[in-house]
Design an enzyme around this catalytic site. Sequence first.
Site, PDB file in Angstrom:
ATOM      1  N   HIS A  93      -0.002  -6.226   6.106  1.00 51.12           N
ATOM      2  CA  HIS A  93      -0.178  -5.162   6.778  1.00 51.12           C
ATOM      3  C   HIS A  93      -1.204  -4.493   6.453  1.00 51.12           C
ATOM      4  O   HIS A  93      -1.679  -4.306   5.413  1.00 51.12           O
ATOM      5  CB  HIS A  93       1.390  -4.232   6.664  1.00 51.12           C
ATOM      6  CG  HIS A  93       1.482  -3.066   7.300  1.00 51.12           C
ATOM      7  ND1 HIS A  93       1.000  -1.941   7.206  1.00 51.12           N
ATOM      8  CD2 HIS A  93       2.050  -3.188   8.666  1.00 51.12           C
ATOM      9  CE1 HIS A  93       1.375  -1.175   8.030  1.00 51.12           C
ATOM     10  NE2 HIS A  93       1.849  -1.668   8.967  1.00 51.12           N
ATOM     11  N   GLU A 165      -2.484  -5.407  14.920  1.00 49.78           N
ATOM     12  CA  GLU A 165      -2.405  -3.965  14.682  1.00 49.78           C
ATOM     13  C   GLU A 165      -3.656  -3.123  14.562  1.00 49.78           C
ATOM     14  O   GLU A 165      -4.174  -3.211  13.280  1.00 49.78           O
ATOM     15  CB  GLU A 165      -1.341  -3.824  13.294  1.00 49.78           C
ATOM     16  CG  GLU A 165       0.045  -4.647  13.726  1.00 49.78           C
ATOM     17  CD  GLU A 165       0.863  -3.645  13.069  1.00 49.78           C
ATOM     18  OE1 GLU A 165       1.836  -3.026  13.641  1.00 49.78           O
ATOM     19  OE2 GLU A 165       0.819  -3.443  11.574  1.00 49.78           O
ATOM     20  N   GLY A 171       0.747   4.655  13.560  1.00 47.45           N
ATOM     21  CA  GLY A 171       1.238   5.898  13.062  1.00 47.45           C
ATOM     22  C   GLY A 171       0.431   6.878  13.856  1.00 47.45           C
ATOM     23  O   GLY A 171       0.452   8.132  13.097  1.00 47.45           O
ATOM     24  N   SER A 211       1.741   2.464  17.436  1.00 45.21           N
ATOM     25  CA  SER A 211       2.278   3.420  18.334  1.00 45.21           C
ATOM     26  C   SER A 211       3.192   3.047  19.389  1.00 45.21           C
ATOM     27  O   SER A 211       2.694   3.691  20.588  1.00 45.21           O
ATOM     28  CB  SER A 211       1.315   4.517  18.599  1.00 45.21           C
ATOM     29  OG  SER A 211       0.795   5.160  17.453  1.00 45.21           O
ATOM     30  N   GLY A 232       6.879   0.518  13.994  1.00 47.01           N
ATOM     31  CA  GLY A 232       6.887   1.401  12.772  1.00 47.01           C
ATOM     32  C   GLY A 232       7.798   2.391  13.215  1.00 47.01           C
ATOM     33  O   GLY A 232       9.302   2.379  13.177  1.00 47.01           O
TER      34      GLY A 232
HETATM   35  C1  PEP Z   1       3.102  -0.318  11.801  1.00 43.98           C
HETATM   36  O1  PEP Z   1       3.383   0.344  10.716  1.00 43.98           O
HETATM   37  O2  PEP Z   1       3.237  -1.562  11.784  1.00 43.98           O
HETATM   38  C2  PEP Z   1       3.307   0.303  13.035  1.00 43.98           C
HETATM   39  C3  PEP Z   1       3.186  -0.417  14.068  1.00 43.98           C
HETATM   40  O3  PEP Z   1       3.673   1.685  12.994  1.00 43.98           O
HETATM   41  P1  PEP Z   1       3.711   2.533  14.150  1.00 43.98           P
HETATM   42  O4  PEP Z   1       4.990   2.039  15.294  1.00 43.98           O
HETATM   43  O5  PEP Z   1       4.433   3.962  13.760  1.00 43.98           O
HETATM   44  O6  PEP Z   1       2.465   2.939  14.767  1.00 43.98           O
END
Ligand code: PEP
Length: 249
Positions: A93, A165, A171, A211, A232
């Site tokens: 991650h 990602e 986030g 997000s 997340g």
């Molecule tokens: C994550 O931390 O893997 C993530 C996808 O976070 P968020 O959905 O908050 O962007």
Amino acid sequence: MKKLIVANFKMNQNPSETKQYLTKFVAGFNGNRADVVICPSFVSLPVATFLASGSLVRLGAQNVCDEEEGSYTGEVSAQMLKDLGVEYVIIGHSDRRNKFKESDRLINKKIKTALKNGLKCIVCVGESLADRNTGKTFDVIRHQIEECVKGLYENELESVIIAYEPIWAIGTGQNASVRDVENAAKVIRKVIYESYSEKASRDIQVLYGGSLNEKNVGALLNCSGIDGGLFGKISLNVNQFLDIANNLK
Ligand code: PEP
């Protein structure tokens, strides 16, 4: 085919909160539209495995040690996770890569140790905003995947899931576009094709994360080449995550 959706709680939800969450989620999850993996913190995994036992909910850890066992104070081994009934582990991650300085080499070793111990690996890749702004997105993804799968046998890829990602989308409330996600999935599958085979590139599961919310999830998870999502922030709200899991289009 059902989508795979993964909740990454990060360093949120105490064991008592996880207990409440899992009790509600297990009771409300219908399993009709998606397979679900919930990844709470290490200390919440015992209560989570107890509550999820015999249900449709699968569990994952957010990290694992690259070593099998021994003098590694504070670390958690793949065997320990397996013994607890955990099936998945998130590896690489961007929090781990950036805040804990994990290299592709370490990530590769973690993947090998996790696979050897029968865990499925959710391997995260993705570019920074600076990479994106300088046109390096696909080179970065390509390099991360090549390094992460180095030395893996083709049959081991059955237990590897790649999560795209983009760091700038995690986030931030700013998700990637359908076009971004489709292009990234194409590159991921191309790298697997070149390193392995057409079958491996077709079969490998590719997720999008960054997000995701109840409004964008339908479009982003139905992109061509995408098999599911990594969530997340929104996954911390049990009602919202249940709604997404039960009603995914
Ligand atoms: C994550 O931390 O893997 C993530 C996808 O976070 P968020 O959905 O908050 O962007």
